[in-house]
Motif scaffolding. Structure first.
Motif, short mmCIF file in Angstrom:
data_model
loop_
_atom_site.label_atom_id
_atom_site.label_comp_id
_atom_site.label_asym_id
_atom_site.label_seq_id
_atom_site.Cartn_x
_atom_site.Cartn_y
_atom_site.Cartn_z
N TYR A 1 -8.16 -1.91 -13.74
CA TYR A 1 -6.84 -2.11 -13.23
C TYR A 1 -5.98 -2.96 -14.34
CZ TYR A 1 -9.12 -6.50 -12.42
OH TYR A 1 -9.86 -7.71 -12.38
N ILE A 2 -4.68 -3.02 -14.13
CA ILE A 2 -3.84 -3.65 -15.15
C ILE A 2 -2.89 -4.56 -14.05
CG2 ILE A 2 -1.88 -3.63 -16.73
CD1 ILE A 2 -3.07 -1.00 -17.88
N ILE A 3 -2.63 -5.64 -14.42
CA ILE A 3 -2.01 -6.55 -13.64
C ILE A 3 -0.79 -6.87 -14.14
CG2 ILE A 3 -1.94 -8.85 -12.54
CD1 ILE A 3 -5.07 -8.99 -12.38
N LYS A 4 0.35 -6.54 -13.63
CA LYS A 4 1.79 -6.80 -13.94
C LYS A 4 2.22 -7.92 -13.75
CE LYS A 4 6.29 -4.82 -13.85
NZ LYS A 4 7.11 -3.69 -13.31
N GLU A 5 1.85 -8.73 -12.48
CA GLU A 5 2.32 -10.03 -12.07
C GLU A 5 1.23 -10.65 -11.26
OE1 GLU A 5 6.59 -10.77 -10.36
OE2 GLU A 5 6.56 -8.42 -10.84
N VAL B 1 -3.70 -8.74 -2.72
CA VAL B 1 -3.82 -7.74 -3.79
C VAL B 1 -2.78 -6.45 -3.56
CG1 VAL B 1 -4.86 -6.38 -5.45
CG2 VAL B 1 -6.19 -8.46 -4.43
N ASN B 2 -1.69 -6.33 -4.31
CA ASN B 2 -0.80 -5.43 -4.36
C ASN B 2 -1.21 -4.29 -5.16
OD1 ASN B 2 1.51 -4.20 -3.80
ND2 ASN B 2 2.72 -4.96 -5.49
N ASP B 3 -1.65 -3.13 -4.59
CA ASP B 3 -2.32 -1.92 -5.30
C ASP B 3 -0.95 -0.94 -5.53
OD1 ASP B 3 -3.71 -0.23 -6.67
OD2 ASP B 3 -4.57 0.58 -4.94
N GLY B 4 -0.11 -1.36 -6.23
CA GLY B 4 0.96 -0.42 -6.61
C GLY B 4 1.92 0.12 -5.53
N SER B 5 2.13 -0.94 -4.49
CA SER B 5 2.89 -0.34 -3.23
C SER B 5 4.32 -0.07 -3.80
CB SER B 5 2.88 -1.33 -2.27
OG SER B 5 3.60 -2.60 -2.68
N SER B 6 5.05 0.79 -3.08
CA SER B 6 6.53 1.12 -3.24
C SER B 6 7.62 0.53 -2.57
CB SER B 6 6.58 2.55 -3.49
OG SER B 6 6.16 3.35 -2.11
N ASP B 7 7.14 -0.61 -1.54
CA ASP B 7 8.02 -0.95 -0.54
C ASP B 7 8.36 -2.29 -1.04
OD1 ASP B 7 5.41 -2.15 -0.05
OD2 ASP B 7 5.38 -1.11 1.84
N SER C 1 0.17 -2.79 -12.03
CA SER C 1 1.21 -2.10 -12.63
C SER C 1 1.49 -0.59 -11.96
CB SER C 1 0.91 -1.79 -14.25
OG SER C 1 -0.37 -1.06 -14.09
N ARG C 2 0.55 -0.14 -11.24
CA ARG C 2 0.67 1.13 -10.58
C ARG C 2 -0.52 1.11 -9.52
NH1 ARG C 2 -3.29 4.48 -11.81
NH2 ARG C 2 -4.41 4.52 -13.79
N ASN C 3 -0.56 2.05 -8.69
CA ASN C 3 -1.44 2.41 -7.73
C ASN C 3 -3.01 2.58 -8.42
OD1 ASN C 3 -3.36 4.53 -5.85
ND2 ASN C 3 -2.43 2.78 -4.65
N PHE C 4 -3.92 1.85 -8.54
CA PHE C 4 -5.24 2.08 -9.17
C PHE C 4 -6.48 2.57 -8.09
CE2 PHE C 4 -3.00 -0.26 -12.48
CZ PHE C 4 -3.44 0.44 -13.49
N GLY C 5 -6.00 2.33 -6.96
CA GLY C 5 -6.95 2.63 -5.78
C GLY C 5 -7.52 1.48 -5.14
#
Length: 294
Positions: A286-290, A25-31, A53-57
């Motif tokens: 949460y919102i899943i982007k991919e 699970v990728n919680d909106g990481s920026s790397d 889609s962003r960091n939801f925690g």
């Protein structure tokens, strides 16, 4: 750490009679976390990923992982190898031979953590176990192995304000905790800052105890009694001794005291009302982007 994490889990659990699947699970990481996840998923049919889609925690990430899990046994793990993969063997053995529904892991110590963080963490567990009906062992982590039934029951809890450690305790079931020495993360550093942990602790207390509300009520009552006693004292002093009250300092002190207590109590009540407000919005956690799984 993702590639090392997957490799290590596969290595230490090779002999287990299980077909293993990973849901990352990728919680909106920026790397480049998502790119690494995609590469791992492309290299194996047993690796899947969800990207928000962003960091939801953390709580939302846990919920998403549980929601998309399908196995007869489900485990939650941090990917920084602070959750020792070799313990999975002991957890599975304990669950299957002694018929436990949950086998979790509990740190004996917090070696390697800042002393102030350790101090407040211990105080938090002591406090919440004192004021809540659910006991949460000190040092327990989200790292745990659960049966399908436990996961399905947890997913029925639709609340938005989630505190997983409390929910695991509230759900009941037969649980066992394996003690182990703290393991420091293998790379990087925690994104949790001190005040974030304080806020998370407050959420846990609010979600699983009404003691703060009782405290606000008692505080108001005690303040009222004190004000009556002071009024009776100064009235008696004036009538018997003809001593007028030197009122300005007393008045200011009482105003600040009562006003502060009122604002503090309103803050406690407001915290609970805010939680209710969030629940009534019915927003998704949460919102899943991919993703690469249904």
């Amino acid at each position: 750490m993702l590639a090392d994490f997957v490799r290590e889990v596969q290595r230490v659990t090779t002999h287990l009679p299980l077909t293993k699947k990973f849901i990352l699970v990728n919680d909106g990481s920026s790397d480049d976390t998502l790119a690494v996840m995609k590469a791992l998923a492309a290299s194996s049919d047993d690796i899947f990923y969800l990207s928000f889609s962003r960091n939801f925690g953390k709580e939302s990430a846990i919920l998403a992982g549980l929601t998309y899990s399908e196995g007869d046994f489900v485990t939650l793990m941090d990917a920084d190898l602070q959750d020792p993969p070799e313990l999975l063997n002991d957890m599975y053995q304990k669950m299957t031979t002694e018929n436990y529904d949950i086998v979790g892991c509990k740190r004996r110590n917090r070696q390697g953590e800042p002393a102030i963080r350790t101090f407040f963490a211990n105080r938090f567990y002591s406090l919440i176990n004192h004021i809540s009906d659910q006991e949460i062992p000190s040092g327990v982590r989200d790292f745990r192995l659960m049966t399908r039934q436990v996961v399905d029951e947890l997913l029925k809890l639709s609340e938005v304000n989630r505190f997983s450690k409390g929910l695991f305790a509230w759900a009941g079931f037969k649980a066992f905790y394996i003690d182990y020495d703290n393991v420091e993360r293998q790379a990087g550093k925690s994104s949790w800052h001190f005040w974030q942990l304080v806020s998370y602790s407050i959420d846990g207390i609010v979600n699983f105890s009404d003691a703060p509300l009782n405290f606000a009520t008692v505080t108001g009552f005690v303040s009222f009694v004190i004000s009556l006693c002071l009024a009776a004292f100064y009235m008696t002093k004036t009538l018997l001794f003809g001593d007028p009250v030197q009122g300005f300092p007393t008045l200011i002190i009482l105003m600040l005291l009562i006003g502060g207590l009122q604002l503090f109590s309103l803050g406690i009540i407001g915290k609970y009302i805010g939680k209710i407000f969030l629940e009534t919005k019915h927003r998704p956690s949460y919102i899943i982007k991919e993703k690469n799984l249904d």
